[in-house]
Design an enzyme around this catalytic site. Structure first.
Site, PDB file in Angstrom:
ATOM      1  N   LEU A 298       0.844  -1.196   0.000  1.00 41.61           N
ATOM      2  CA  LEU A 298       0.000   0.000   0.000  1.00 41.61           C
ATOM      3  C   LEU A 298       0.883   1.251   0.000  1.00 41.61           C
ATOM      4  O   LEU A 298       1.934   1.281   0.650  1.00 41.61           O
ATOM      5  CB  LEU A 298      -0.910   0.008   1.226  1.00 41.61           C
ATOM      6  CG  LEU A 298      -1.965  -1.105   1.274  1.00 41.61           C
ATOM      7  CD1 LEU A 298      -2.686  -1.097   2.614  1.00 41.61           C
ATOM      8  CD2 LEU A 298      -2.963  -0.964   0.144  1.00 41.61           C
ATOM      9  N   ASP A 340       2.032  -3.494   5.753  1.00 44.23           N
ATOM     10  CA  ASP A 340       1.104  -3.346   4.636  1.00 44.23           C
ATOM     11  C   ASP A 340       1.603  -4.087   3.394  1.00 44.23           C
ATOM     12  O   ASP A 340       1.221  -3.756   2.271  1.00 44.23           O
ATOM     13  CB  ASP A 340       0.894  -1.865   4.320  1.00 44.23           C
ATOM     14  CG  ASP A 340       2.195  -1.155   3.933  1.00 44.23           C
ATOM     15  OD1 ASP A 340       3.270  -1.649   4.336  1.00 44.23           O
ATOM     16  OD2 ASP A 340       2.140  -0.129   3.247  1.00 44.23           O
TER      17      ASP A 340
END
Length: 425
Positions: A298, A340
């Site tokens: 991300l 992430d």
């Protein structure tokens, strides 16, 4: 416990001189003696005094001695007294019938005290031994009923012949309900023996066996099978000893899950990812298949945690995992590697371009907006690096590293994007 001095003896004979003679010698030997000269008197005394030994004449005025013996032996309340039949000389065939009709021994008239007293003493010793065995049997039964393991004894036809209390409690039926029925019928409602049960090998081979068994209702037992031999050394049946390990098994499964899966997203963690990738690469080397790998990350995730808190960040991660899974094939293996960072193994590809199709689908359906329970929507893009075995790495480490580098190259592009490992600048 019976002993020589307290043993009670009933003498039954309609010949008064014989009766008095026997009573005299028995009382001199220290025994408590009762006497009767008819069958009815004998039954009354047996019912009232419960003698341990009965000397019984073969012929009485009102009854045949052997018939009286059968009546006495058939009454459980009389505690099975030892019956010695007294008879004038008789052929062996008649003496054999005497024993067959329930008598314990016989003695020939005229009675010789030198023969009678040792016989009485031997009979008392035999009764003492029998009582000790019965007491040992009761003690053994109590011991087996007190242990935690479930125990079943089955014949070679799988029919249950005995079960301890733990087995009855775990099965949920008393012994009368399971006796004579097969173990597979009782335990699994099956018509045939359970082939996945390790004890099946004991039935077939006559050798000890053990192993874990699972049930449809979620229970787990650890079964041990032990062969039982008959008096001739043949295979008579099997003793099954089982321990309910349901809680231990569920704890083990939970530990395994925690060791291999991410508790937040439900995806595999780094450990599972590396284990599955190693296996997939091994299969690919054997069969000449391609393997694809997506490394996803991300963009700007740290800012979400800093601005909205970790709860909002967790919501973004969970939604990201859901989005990735929704775009995968059944055979694909997604994982959260940490933070992430996500990855996907694409096994058994016919062409490396199949990885591009999966990555394209993820990016095509990607929506940068995430709604959070904090009441604020956040925008988040995703970047993906693609690599294929063996083109971009012929080992696990090389494949992961090239996909990781490709992902960082993709981050240089604004918006959702992917980069092939071969396109790294």
């Amino acid at each position: 416990m019976e002993n020589f001095q307290s043993a009670r003896i009933l003498v039954v004979d309609d010949d008064r001189s014989t009766l008095d003679f026997i009573v005299f010698h028995l009382e001199n030997a220290g025994y408590q003696v009762f006497k009767a000269d008819t069958g009815q008197q004998a039954m009354d005394i047996v019912g009232r005094e419960r003698p341990e030994i009965i000397l019984l004449d073969v012929y009485l005025p009102d009854e045949i001695g052997l018939e009286l013996c059968s009546r006495i032996k058939s009454e459980p309340a009389f505690n099975d007294p030892s019956v010695i039949i007294m008879s004038a000389w008789a052929p062996r065939s008649e003496m054999a019938e005497t024993l067959a009709r329930g008598a314990d021994d016989y003695i020939v008239k005229p009675i010789d005290p030198k023969e009678l007293l040792p016989m009485i003493k031997a009979r008392i010793k035999a009764r003492q031994a029998q009582q000790e065995l019965r007491q040992q049997g009761r003690s053994l039964h109590l011991i087996l009923d007190s242990i935690q393991e479930m125990m079943l004894y089955m014949d070679k036809g799988y029919n249950i012949l005995w079960a301890n209390r733990a087995a009855q409690d775990n099965i949920g039926k008393d012994f009368a309900q399971i006796s004579g029925r097969t173990c597979h019928e009782i335990l699994r409602s099956a018509d045939t023996p359970c082939q996945d049960c390790p004890v099946q090998d004991t039935f077939v081979s006559g050798r000890p066996s053990s192993g874990r068994v699972s049930f449809n209702d979620g229970r787990y037992w650890y079964n041990n099978g032990y062969p039982m031999q008959d008096s001739a050394g043949g295979h008579a049946g099997v003793v099954l000893m089982s321990l309910d390990i349901t809680q231990q098994e569920k704890s083990r499964q939970k530990c395994e899950y925690m060791a291999m899966y991410d508790s937040l997203t439900g995806l595999g963690n780094r450990n599972l990812f590396m284990d599955r990738l190693e296996h997939v690469l091994s299969q690919a080397r054997r069969y000449g298949n391609f393997v694809g790998m997506l490394y996803l990350d991300l963009d700007g995730f740290k800012e979400i945690n800093d601005r909205l808190g970790h709860a909002a960040g967790d919501e973004v991660l969970v939604e990201t995992a859901r989005r990735i899974k929704s775009c995968l094939r059944e055979s694909d293996i997604p994982a959260r590697l940490g933070g992430d960072e996500f990855a996907v193994i694409l096994p058994q590809m016919k062409s490396p371009r199949e990885a591009e199709e999966v990555a394209g689908k993820i990016l095509e359906k990607w929506s940068p907006q995430f709604d959070t329970s904090a009441g604020k929507a956040v925008n988040m893009n995703i970047s993906a690096g693609l690599a294929a075995f063996p083109e971009h790495g012929d080992t696990l480490d090389r494949l992961v590293n090239t996909a990781d580098k490709a992902m960082y190259q993709a981050k240089k592009t604004k918006g959702p994007s992917f980069v092939w490992a071969g396109e790294i600048q």
